[in-house]
Design an enzyme around this catalytic site. Sequence first.
Site, PDB file in Angstrom:
ATOM      1  NE  ARG A   7      -1.798  -2.121   2.823  1.00 52.29           N
ATOM      2  CZ  ARG A   7      -1.936  -3.395   2.473  1.00 52.29           C
ATOM      3  NH1 ARG A   7      -2.949  -3.774   1.785  1.00 52.29           N
ATOM      4  NH2 ARG A   7      -1.047  -4.301   2.827  1.00 52.29           N
ATOM      5  CB  THR A   8       3.396   2.615   2.290  1.00 50.62           C
ATOM      6  OG1 THR A   8       2.627   2.232   3.418  1.00 50.62           O
ATOM      7  CG2 THR A   8       4.022   3.973   2.554  1.00 50.62           C
ATOM      8  CE  LYS A  50      26.963  -2.442  -6.571  1.00 46.83           C
ATOM      9  NZ  LYS A  50      27.201  -1.419  -7.613  1.00 46.83           N
ATOM     10  NE  ARG A  53       7.248   0.919   4.753  1.00 49.37           N
ATOM     11  CZ  ARG A  53       6.044   0.359   4.754  1.00 49.37           C
ATOM     12  NH1 ARG A  53       5.897  -0.899   4.431  1.00 49.37           N
ATOM     13  NH2 ARG A  53       4.972   1.059   5.087  1.00 49.37           N
ATOM     14  CG  HIS A 112       3.704   4.124   8.589  1.00 52.66           C
ATOM     15  ND1 HIS A 112       3.724   4.960   7.496  1.00 52.66           N
ATOM     16  CD2 HIS A 112       3.353   2.895   8.097  1.00 52.66           C
ATOM     17  CE1 HIS A 112       3.412   4.265   6.411  1.00 52.66           C
ATOM     18  NE2 HIS A 112       3.181   3.015   6.755  1.00 52.66           N
TER      19      HIS A 112
HETATM   20  C1  NCD Z   1       1.865  -0.899   8.198  1.00 47.77           C
HETATM   21  C2  NCD Z   1       3.374  -0.710   8.331  1.00 47.77           C
HETATM   22  O1  NCD Z   1       4.105  -0.896   7.338  1.00 47.77           O
HETATM   23  O2  NCD Z   1       3.763  -0.319   9.405  1.00 47.77           O
HETATM   24  N1  NCD Z   1       1.469  -1.105   6.869  1.00 47.77           N
HETATM   25  C3  NCD Z   1       1.182  -0.027   6.083  1.00 47.77           C
HETATM   26  O3  NCD Z   1       2.039   0.750   5.743  1.00 47.77           O
HETATM   27  N2  NCD Z   1      -0.097   0.189   5.776  1.00 47.77           N
HETATM   28  C4  NCD Z   1       1.323  -1.915   9.142  1.00 47.77           C
HETATM   29  C5  NCD Z   1       1.927  -3.284   9.138  1.00 47.77           C
HETATM   30  O4  NCD Z   1       2.831  -3.585   8.364  1.00 47.77           O
HETATM   31  O5  NCD Z   1       1.451  -4.074   9.938  1.00 47.77           O
END
Ligand code: NCD
Length: 308
Positions: free
Chosen positions: A51-52, A80, A101, A129
Amino acid sequence: MRSLINILDLSTEEIDELIDVANDIIDHPDKYAESCKRKKLASLFFEPSTRTRLSFEAAMLELGGSVIGFSEAQSSSAAKGESVADTVKTVSCYADIIAMRHPKEGAPYVASMNASIPVINAGDGGHNHPTQTLADLLTIKREKGTFNNLTIGFCGDLKFGRTVHSLISAMSRYEGIKVVLISPEELKLPSYVKNDVLKKKNIPYTQTTSLEDVIGDLDILYMTRVQRERFFNEEDYLRLKDTYILEPKKLEKAREDLCIMHPLPRVNEISVSIDKDPRACYFKQVLNGKYMRMALILKLLKEAEQCI
Ligand code: NCD
């Protein structure tokens, strides 16, 4: 250069503005179709995501911009041994904004100190997040009409669940908020969140291991997955993973207007038979996330232009 590392980097007024822009995008998408023409988003994902990452990429494409990046650390020079600082100095030469991320807490912050373009934290380890929180906030606003006087239950892995940490921080700035923490002993909310947020802001909170006991008190139930990738041993994960499974029977005591949220991915925490229940809001969160990321990209790129 303005970045977004922690949800508290945005004032409540700025969050209201982002919500207004997101609602306007929902109503008039064509108006924004060329807003980011010739702009590039670099999506740097050192950890898995559906999703993100895809919502950041869809957001930029819907704004008329384009996207470069990688979706696993193994396909970047991190494999590397390149540092995050050097990676983002490089990416700053190619793109206009970064969504990152990373499994290490603080990595997007280090990136923001070294990049010459805005950096958005798309999840750092078990820490924060903030853009999931923007999705959550738009959902709460659209479903409940307000951020005030809400009782919110957080259920599941409150220790490693970064979406929980960010949403608690965000909600702590509104009036009349009550928090109910529902987790096994081992997965309780870290004391830094309890002390720095709940206690500091005098937010009334209770802790319990039983979802059934408290479900009737809640306006919002925020379910979470047990974060397998952050466990030190598989045995503990297997023992804890199915502690809470929301099934139709458990909803018998819940309010008619309960809003059931989950950042997703779900593993086993919410039975699929609940998806049809009008109280299920988790797929609405997914869509709202794209609109809030569009609003955020627009804001940060506009501010970056003013810095030049
Ligand atoms: C979440 C995350 O990555 O922290 N997912 C997301 O980005 N919607 C929640 C999860 O991974 O459980």
